[in-house]
Design a protein around this motif. Sequence first.
Motif, short mmCIF file in Angstrom:
data_model
loop_
_atom_site.label_atom_id
_atom_site.label_comp_id
_atom_site.label_asym_id
_atom_site.label_seq_id
_atom_site.Cartn_x
_atom_site.Cartn_y
_atom_site.Cartn_z
N LEU A 178 8.02 22.39 -2.06
CA LEU A 178 7.17 21.42 -1.41
C LEU A 178 7.92 20.10 -1.34
O LEU A 178 8.74 19.81 -2.22
N ARG A 179 7.62 19.33 -0.31
CA ARG A 179 8.18 17.98 -0.24
C ARG A 179 7.03 16.98 -0.15
O ARG A 179 6.25 17.01 0.81
N LEU A 180 6.95 16.12 -1.14
CA LEU A 180 5.95 15.08 -1.14
C LEU A 180 6.53 13.83 -0.49
O LEU A 180 7.72 13.54 -0.63
N SER A 181 5.66 13.11 0.20
CA SER A 181 6.06 11.86 0.84
C SER A 181 5.22 10.72 0.31
O SER A 181 4.04 10.89 0.00
N CYS A 182 5.83 9.56 0.24
CA CYS A 182 5.14 8.34 -0.16
C CYS A 182 5.47 7.29 0.89
O CYS A 182 6.60 6.79 0.95
N ALA A 183 4.49 6.98 1.72
CA ALA A 183 4.68 6.00 2.78
C ALA A 183 4.18 4.64 2.31
O ALA A 183 3.04 4.52 1.85
N ALA A 184 5.04 3.65 2.44
CA ALA A 184 4.69 2.30 1.99
C ALA A 184 4.44 1.39 3.19
O ALA A 184 5.08 1.53 4.23
N SER A 185 3.52 0.46 3.00
CA SER A 185 3.25 -0.55 4.02
C SER A 185 2.93 -1.87 3.32
O SER A 185 2.68 -1.91 2.12
N GLY A 186 2.93 -2.93 4.11
CA GLY A 186 2.69 -4.25 3.53
C GLY A 186 4.00 -4.92 3.19
O GLY A 186 4.99 -4.76 3.89
N ARG A 187 4.02 -5.65 2.08
CA ARG A 187 5.20 -6.40 1.68
C ARG A 187 6.20 -5.51 0.94
O ARG A 187 6.52 -5.72 -0.22
N THR A 188 6.70 -4.53 1.65
CA THR A 188 7.59 -3.56 1.02
C THR A 188 8.90 -4.18 0.56
O THR A 188 9.54 -3.68 -0.35
N GLN B 132 0.85 -1.18 0.00
CA GLN B 132 0.00 0.00 0.00
C GLN B 132 0.89 1.24 0.00
O GLN B 132 1.88 1.30 0.74
N LEU B 133 0.51 2.20 -0.80
CA LEU B 133 1.27 3.45 -0.93
C LEU B 133 0.34 4.62 -0.63
O LEU B 133 -0.76 4.69 -1.18
N VAL B 134 0.80 5.52 0.21
CA VAL B 134 0.00 6.69 0.57
C VAL B 134 0.86 7.94 0.39
O VAL B 134 1.89 8.09 1.06
N GLU B 135 0.40 8.81 -0.50
CA GLU B 135 1.11 10.07 -0.73
C GLU B 135 0.60 11.16 0.20
O GLU B 135 -0.57 11.16 0.58
N SER B 136 1.47 12.11 0.51
CA SER B 136 1.08 13.28 1.29
C SER B 136 2.03 14.42 0.96
O SER B 136 3.06 14.21 0.32
N GLY B 137 1.66 15.60 1.41
CA GLY B 137 2.53 16.76 1.24
C GLY B 137 2.13 17.70 0.13
O GLY B 137 2.74 18.76 -0.03
N GLY B 138 1.11 17.33 -0.64
CA GLY B 138 0.65 18.23 -1.69
C GLY B 138 -0.10 19.41 -1.12
O GLY B 138 -0.34 19.49 0.09
N GLY B 139 -0.45 20.33 -1.99
CA GLY B 139 -1.22 21.50 -1.55
C GLY B 139 -1.06 22.65 -2.50
O GLY B 139 -0.64 22.48 -3.65
N LEU B 140 -1.37 23.84 -1.99
CA LEU B 140 -1.26 25.06 -2.79
C LEU B 140 0.09 25.71 -2.56
O LEU B 140 0.57 25.77 -1.42
N ALA B 141 0.70 26.20 -3.61
CA ALA B 141 1.98 26.87 -3.50
C ALA B 141 2.03 27.99 -4.53
O ALA B 141 1.25 28.02 -5.48
N GLN B 142 2.93 28.89 -4.32
CA GLN B 142 3.17 29.97 -5.29
C GLN B 142 4.44 29.65 -6.07
O GLN B 142 5.31 28.90 -5.61
N ALA B 143 4.52 30.22 -7.23
CA ALA B 143 5.72 30.03 -8.06
C ALA B 143 6.95 30.41 -7.26
O ALA B 143 6.97 31.46 -6.59
#
Length: 124
Positions: A18-28, A3-14
């Motif tokens: 931003l730093r996006l994260s991808c957290a993995a679980s299960g049979r990584t 399972q993969l769950v992304e986070s860290g997105g949002g609104l930004a200005q030019a």
Amino acid sequence: QVQLVESGGGLAQAGDSLRLSCAASGRTSSTYCTGWFRQAPGKEREFVAAISRSGGATYSADFVKGRLSISRDNAKNTVYLQMNSLKPEDTAIYYCAATTRLAVLTRESLYDYWGQGTQVTVSS
């Protein structure tokens, strides 16, 4: 399964970062490479960057070199996408994906597991 769950997105200005994260679980341990893809409105999904399980091998699309970088923390089972000097054209849904194939891959059809995506919106 993985399972993969992304986070860290949002609104930004030019120019912001931003730093996006991808957290993995299960049979990584079954996955070798984790990649980031993005899909802008009205466009096909495209490869952004990928990293091997050890972190020793990475590959990035030409359009991100110098601005976006991929890294991972295996103790946290998390892969990061650091995005600097954001541009409005970086606006997209960013997806994390993982593959069991033993290579750093750019083709989305070769990835086995996908997250739901996180929206990044950059205003000018």
